[in-house]
Write a protein that holds these residues in place. Structure first.
Motif, PDB file in Angstrom:
ATOM      1  N   TYR A 199      23.194  24.902  36.038  1.00  0.00           N
ATOM      2  CA  TYR A 199      22.744  24.921  34.762  1.00  0.00           C
ATOM      3  C   TYR A 199      23.654  25.871  33.654  1.00  0.00           C
ATOM      4  CZ  TYR A 199      19.515  26.895  31.197  1.00  0.00           C
ATOM      5  OH  TYR A 199      19.014  27.630  29.792  1.00  0.00           O
ATOM      6  N   ASP A 200      24.361  26.703  34.481  1.00  0.00           N
ATOM      7  CA  ASP A 200      25.407  27.570  33.596  1.00  0.00           C
ATOM      8  C   ASP A 200      26.361  26.460  32.944  1.00  0.00           C
ATOM      9  OD1 ASP A 200      24.122  29.797  33.979  1.00  0.00           O
ATOM     10  OD2 ASP A 200      25.335  30.410  35.590  1.00  0.00           O
ATOM     11  N   GLN A 201      26.769  25.663  33.965  1.00  0.00           N
ATOM     12  CA  GLN A 201      27.804  24.816  33.597  1.00  0.00           C
ATOM     13  C   GLN A 201      27.424  23.530  32.432  1.00  0.00           C
ATOM     14  OE1 GLN A 201      29.898  23.192  37.096  1.00  0.00           O
ATOM     15  NE2 GLN A 201      29.998  25.478  37.920  1.00  0.00           N
ATOM     16  N   THR A 202      26.067  22.902  32.746  1.00  0.00           N
ATOM     17  CA  THR A 202      25.740  21.914  31.922  1.00  0.00           C
ATOM     18  C   THR A 202      24.605  22.063  30.852  1.00  0.00           C
ATOM     19  OG1 THR A 202      23.905  21.315  33.563  1.00  0.00           O
ATOM     20  CG2 THR A 202      26.226  20.426  33.915  1.00  0.00           C
ATOM     21  N   GLY A 203      23.956  23.446  31.009  1.00  0.00           N
ATOM     22  CA  GLY A 203      22.977  23.659  30.215  1.00  0.00           C
ATOM     23  C   GLY A 203      21.436  23.074  30.411  1.00  0.00           C
ATOM     24  N   ALA A 204      21.558  22.179  31.702  1.00  0.00           N
ATOM     25  CA  ALA A 204      20.371  21.467  32.110  1.00  0.00           C
ATOM     26  C   ALA A 204      19.966  21.708  33.486  1.00  0.00           C
ATOM     27  CB  ALA A 204      20.562  20.122  31.631  1.00  0.00           C
ATOM     28  N   LEU A 205      18.732  21.859  33.834  1.00  0.00           N
ATOM     29  CA  LEU A 205      18.556  22.453  35.034  1.00  0.00           C
ATOM     30  C   LEU A 205      18.116  21.081  35.867  1.00  0.00           C
ATOM     31  CD1 LEU A 205      15.530  25.179  34.652  1.00  0.00           C
ATOM     32  CD2 LEU A 205      17.668  25.322  36.146  1.00  0.00           C
ATOM     33  N   SER A 206      18.567  20.968  37.049  1.00  0.00           N
ATOM     34  CA  SER A 206      18.498  19.634  37.924  1.00  0.00           C
ATOM     35  C   SER A 206      18.575  20.135  39.403  1.00  0.00           C
ATOM     36  CB  SER A 206      19.852  18.873  37.578  1.00  0.00           C
ATOM     37  OG  SER A 206      19.755  17.688  38.345  1.00  0.00           O
ATOM     38  N   PHE A 207      17.577  19.360  40.112  1.00  0.00           N
ATOM     39  CA  PHE A 207      17.643  19.743  41.666  1.00  0.00           C
ATOM     40  C   PHE A 207      18.243  18.324  42.203  1.00  0.00           C
ATOM     41  CE2 PHE A 207      15.010  23.276  40.710  1.00  0.00           C
ATOM     42  CZ  PHE A 207      15.085  23.970  41.594  1.00  0.00           C
ATOM     43  N   ASP A 208      18.441  17.261  41.369  1.00  0.00           N
ATOM     44  CA  ASP A 208      18.990  16.230  41.837  1.00  0.00           C
ATOM     45  C   ASP A 208      20.288  16.257  42.631  1.00  0.00           C
ATOM     46  OD1 ASP A 208      16.721  14.183  41.161  1.00  0.00           O
ATOM     47  OD2 ASP A 208      17.312  14.691  39.097  1.00  0.00           O
ATOM     48  N   LEU A 218      23.756  17.591  41.002  1.00  0.00           N
ATOM     49  CA  LEU A 218      24.337  18.976  41.822  1.00  0.00           C
ATOM     50  C   LEU A 218      25.643  18.531  42.401  1.00  0.00           C
ATOM     51  CD1 LEU A 218      21.206  20.604  43.370  1.00  0.00           C
ATOM     52  CD2 LEU A 218      22.401  21.168  41.408  1.00  0.00           C
ATOM     53  N   ILE A 219      25.964  17.430  42.512  1.00  0.00           N
ATOM     54  CA  ILE A 219      27.176  17.004  43.164  1.00  0.00           C
ATOM     55  C   ILE A 219      28.405  17.228  42.198  1.00  0.00           C
ATOM     56  CG2 ILE A 219      27.118  14.611  42.658  1.00  0.00           C
ATOM     57  CD1 ILE A 219      28.125  14.175  45.421  1.00  0.00           C
ATOM     58  N   GLU A 220      28.002  17.259  40.654  1.00  0.00           N
ATOM     59  CA  GLU A 220      28.850  17.246  39.982  1.00  0.00           C
ATOM     60  C   GLU A 220      29.164  18.789  39.522  1.00  0.00           C
ATOM     61  OE1 GLU A 220      27.069  15.438  36.680  1.00  0.00           O
ATOM     62  OE2 GLU A 220      26.739  13.484  37.702  1.00  0.00           O
ATOM     63  N   THR A 221      28.388  19.591  40.176  1.00  0.00           N
ATOM     64  CA  THR A 221      28.759  21.137  40.178  1.00  0.00           C
ATOM     65  C   THR A 221      29.942  21.604  40.633  1.00  0.00           C
ATOM     66  OG1 THR A 221      26.202  21.433  39.964  1.00  0.00           O
ATOM     67  CG2 THR A 221      27.501  23.236  40.294  1.00  0.00           C
ATOM     68  N   GLU A 222      30.629  22.452  39.778  1.00  0.00           N
ATOM     69  CA  GLU A 222      31.887  23.165  40.195  1.00  0.00           C
ATOM     70  C   GLU A 222      31.699  24.297  41.009  1.00  0.00           C
ATOM     71  OE1 GLU A 222      34.954  21.730  40.290  1.00  0.00           O
ATOM     72  OE2 GLU A 222      34.446  19.825  39.160  1.00  0.00           O
ATOM     73  N   ILE A 223      31.698  24.231  42.144  1.00  0.00           N
ATOM     74  CA  ILE A 223      31.423  25.670  42.984  1.00  0.00           C
ATOM     75  C   ILE A 223      32.896  26.212  43.395  1.00  0.00           C
ATOM     76  CG2 ILE A 223      30.225  26.690  44.965  1.00  0.00           C
ATOM     77  CD1 ILE A 223      28.237  24.359  44.710  1.00  0.00           C
ATOM     78  N   PRO A 224      32.970  27.385  42.733  1.00  0.00           N
ATOM     79  CA  PRO A 224      34.335  27.842  43.370  1.00  0.00           C
ATOM     80  C   PRO A 224      34.656  28.429  44.632  1.00  0.00           C
ATOM     81  CG  PRO A 224      33.197  29.676  42.152  1.00  0.00           C
ATOM     82  CD  PRO A 224      32.102  28.301  42.108  1.00  0.00           C
ATOM     83  N   THR A 225      35.655  28.504  45.269  1.00  0.00           N
ATOM     84  CA  THR A 225      36.201  28.887  46.380  1.00  0.00           C
ATOM     85  C   THR A 225      36.615  30.389  46.354  1.00  0.00           C
ATOM     86  OG1 THR A 225      38.519  28.065  46.305  1.00  0.00           O
ATOM     87  CG2 THR A 225      36.897  26.635  47.167  1.00  0.00           C
ATOM     88  N   GLU A 226      36.508  31.016  45.104  1.00  0.00           N
ATOM     89  CA  GLU A 226      36.950  32.243  45.028  1.00  0.00           C
ATOM     90  C   GLU A 226      36.005  33.063  44.206  1.00  0.00           C
ATOM     91  OE1 GLU A 226      40.851  32.787  44.070  1.00  0.00           O
ATOM     92  OE2 GLU A 226      41.856  31.937  46.107  1.00  0.00           O
ATOM     93  N   GLY A 227      35.719  34.247  44.326  1.00  0.00           N
ATOM     94  CA  GLY A 227      34.949  34.723  43.369  1.00  0.00           C
ATOM     95  C   GLY A 227      34.001  35.979  43.909  1.00  0.00           C
ATOM     96  N   PRO A 228      33.058  36.066  43.421  1.00  0.00           N
ATOM     97  CA  PRO A 228      31.653  36.755  44.201  1.00  0.00           C
ATOM     98  C   PRO A 228      31.350  36.099  45.411  1.00  0.00           C
ATOM     99  CG  PRO A 228      31.297  36.735  41.904  1.00  0.00           C
ATOM    100  CD  PRO A 228      32.453  35.841  42.026  1.00  0.00           C
ATOM    101  N   TRP A 229      31.345  36.869  46.539  1.00  0.00           N
ATOM    102  CA  TRP A 229      31.004  36.123  47.807  1.00  0.00           C
ATOM    103  C   TRP A 229      30.052  35.335  47.774  1.00  0.00           C
ATOM    104  CZ3 TRP A 229      26.609  36.771  50.476  1.00  0.00           C
ATOM    105  CH2 TRP A 229      26.036  37.943  50.377  1.00  0.00           C
ATOM    106  N   ARG A 515      37.459  15.986  46.693  1.00  0.00           N
ATOM    107  CA  ARG A 515      36.997  17.182  45.625  1.00  0.00           C
ATOM    108  C   ARG A 515      37.162  18.256  46.442  1.00  0.00           C
ATOM    109  NH1 ARG A 515      32.015  17.939  44.925  1.00  0.00           N
ATOM    110  NH2 ARG A 515      31.045  16.579  46.830  1.00  0.00           N
ATOM    111  N   GLY A 516      37.632  18.118  47.932  1.00  0.00           N
ATOM    112  CA  GLY A 516      37.948  19.324  48.810  1.00  0.00           C
ATOM    113  C   GLY A 516      39.235  19.772  48.643  1.00  0.00           C
ATOM    114  N   GLY A 517      40.251  18.911  47.850  1.00  0.00           N
ATOM    115  CA  GLY A 517      41.779  19.021  47.669  1.00  0.00           C
ATOM    116  C   GLY A 517      42.430  18.628  49.106  1.00  0.00           C
TER     117      GLY A 517
END
Length: 537
Positions: A199-208, A218-229, A515-517
């Motif tokens: 939601y923070d990245q797209t402005g739209a809520l989605s559980f798909d 949700l597969i398009e969401t960028e989830i970081p590997t670093e930051g708050p644990w 996507r995992g590098g």
């Protein structure tokens, strides 16, 4: 029947059958008339599950093996303002798990026709309810919907163990429920974090999981590997993985499984081993890997190690069991260790073998639990020491038991060999040590299964009760013949299965690696038989 609604029909037909039966009972109570006889409930429950299987064959027949996208997709608004849709679809990974579920349920009804004598109406309803729950989890592409089905499955399984189980049934049912709930709550928490990040990245809520109804996936969401644990892939994957590892179960989260199997009635054990345990392994492939690709690679060595521990530990513990059912239960820990090993080898051979082995385990171990149930129905004991020489009064039973035992071991020309061979190829590619240790599990499986079979079936008839055992009835033979046909089909001609599984596995691995590098060249290499895929119908 429209192809556009085929998945929904398959998913909800069992529950609809159960609700119709329940409605007749409520109506009879309100009118003061007699309820439908128990025999009618059994017959209608069996008929509903059989019809579901027949309809599901259209999924197999209509599945396009050259397409890697989801097929038979259905999307409908549910709570659209929160990104919650009714969203279903299948690919080569979920196709055979759906068909396996619909195949096993009518056989389970038929095999347990005389086993369940108390509260038969409730038993039929809970079995049909459970079938819809399992199918719904396998076809869901909306994570809210998946979680709902995932949790709903607990209810009928809890009652099946707790009402119709053995002397310690309540303890086993509560243990099963608590173990699963702990993992499920952590997964729900991680899911809500992922949805918030989307939601923070797209402005739209989605559980798909993948985009639907014009919204993001949700597969398009960028989830970081670093930051708050608590917002990193590593920890979010861990929360999902814990829920799935408990359901598999992966050692050391396996302790609920032997109790549940031993105390569950035969139909409960068949469904638990044949289908429910696959929810965990399927969950890794469908949700944990695509959402957290970098973390999947980072966690892979851990799960490869746990898989090897499960293979060796499950085999050694099975070897010392005196209860046939408990031996088969611990063999599931070892066999599912192979499934986890193949997945986390992160190559096409291992993962394809893993998906196929989910199906193989459902057939072979489901058949073993049915056979043990048939023996228990006659002798009311499962202690190996209480048998011996059973092949003399029950030669047909001994034949089927022997064939299914060989299937479980992985004898060539039977289904278990194909899956284990691909998994071992993948394991050796991941590292020679992984493959070497896993191979020892094949040897151990042959040791404990053949030892059990010899003591039960051969030798002198030490107990007078065994001389009076009656061989299989036509109903029981029909159940076992249906299972053996599938065991032989996959063992002798696995191509129709592999041809449908491998493209989806290849696409998943390429996506996860990209996507995992990680480089995707290895994942892109097809199996040898795939070279002529486009030439086949």
């Amino acid at each position: 029947m429209a192809e556009s609604s085929l998945l929904s029909v398959v998913t909800f037909l069992p529950l609809a059958t159960g609700l119709v039966l329940a409605a007749t009972s409520l109506l009879a109570g309100a009118l003061g008339t007699p309820r439908l006889p128990v025999a009618v409930w059994r017959a209608v429950g069996f008929g509903g599950s059989l019809l579901t299987f027949l309809v599901s064959l259209r999924l197999f027949a209509g599945f396009d093996a050259t397409v890697t996208d989801f097929q038979f997709v259905e999307v409908a608004p549910w709570i659209p303002s929160y990104g919650i849709h009714y969203h279903v679809g299948i690919d080569g990974i979920s196709l055979f798990l759906v068909v396996l579920t619909t195949f096993l349920l009518p056989l389970t009804f038929l095999a347990s026709w005389k086993d369940i004598e108390d509260s038969v109406r409730s038993y039929v309803f809970f079995m049909l309810f459970l079938e819809t729950g399992m199918l719904g989890a396998f076809v869901s592409l909306n994570l809210f919907q998946f979680y709902l089905f995932w949790e709903l499955m607990l209810v009928p399984m809890y009652f099946i163990i707790g009402i119709w189980g053995g002397p310690r049934r309540v303890y086993a049912a509560v243990k099963f429920f608590l173990f699963t709930m702990v993992g499920s709550l952590l997964m729900l928490l991680a899911l809500l974090i992922v949805v918030q990040m989307g939601y923070d990245q797209t402005g739209a809520l989605s559980f798909d999981l993948v985009a639907a109804a014009g919204g993001p996936g949700l597969i398009e969401t960028e989830i970081p590997t670093e930051g708050p644990w608590w917002r990193t892939q590593f920890w979010l994957f861990g929360a999902f993985a814990l829920a799935f590892a408990i359901k598999v179960p992966v050692v050391p989260f396996h302790t609920w499984l032997p109790d549940a199997h031993v105390e569950a009635p035969t139909p409960g054990s068949v469904v638990l081993a044949g289908v429910l345990l696959k929810m965990g392994t399927y969950g890794f492939l469908r949700f944990a890997w695509p959402l957290f690709p970098a973390a999947a690679a980072a966690w892979a060595p851990v799960f490869l190690g746990l898989a090897l521990v499960g293979i060796v530990y499950g085999s050694l513990v099975a070897m010392v069991q005196q209860d046939i059912k408990k031996l088969v239960a611990y063999s599931s820990v070892a066999h599912l260790g192979f499934v986890v090993l193949g997945m986390f080898a992160l190559n096409i051979q291992g993962t394809t073998g893993s998906v196929l082995q989910m199906v193989n385990h459902g057939l072979s171990t489901g058949a073993l639990f049915i056979l043990v149930g048939m023996l228990y129905e006659r002798r009311h004991t499962r202690e190996i020491a209480d048998f011996g020489g059973v092949a003399k009064p029950m030669p047909v039973f001994a034949f089927f038991f022997g064939l299914v035992t060989m299937s479980s071991i992985g004898l060539p020309m039977l289904n278990g060999f194909v899956g284990e061979f691909l998994i071992l190829v993948g394991a050796f590619q991941a590292g020679p040590l992984y493959g070497t240790i896993a191979t020892s599990g094949v040897v151990l499986a042959a040791a404990y299964m053949l030892w059990m079979y010899r003591r039960v079936m051969f030798g002198p008839v030490a107990h007078e009760e065994n001389r009076r055992l009656i061989d299989l009835s036509l109903r029981e033979k029909s159940v076992l013949v249906a299972l053996v046909v599938q065991i032989l089909w996959i063992g002798l001609y696995p191509e129709p299965f592999l041809r449908r599984i491998e493209p989806s596995v290849s696409a998943l691995l390429q996506d996860v690696r990209a996507r995992g590098g990680a480089p995707s060249e290895d994942a892109a290499q097809p199996l040898a038989w795939q070279a002529s895929l486009e030439e086949r119908p």
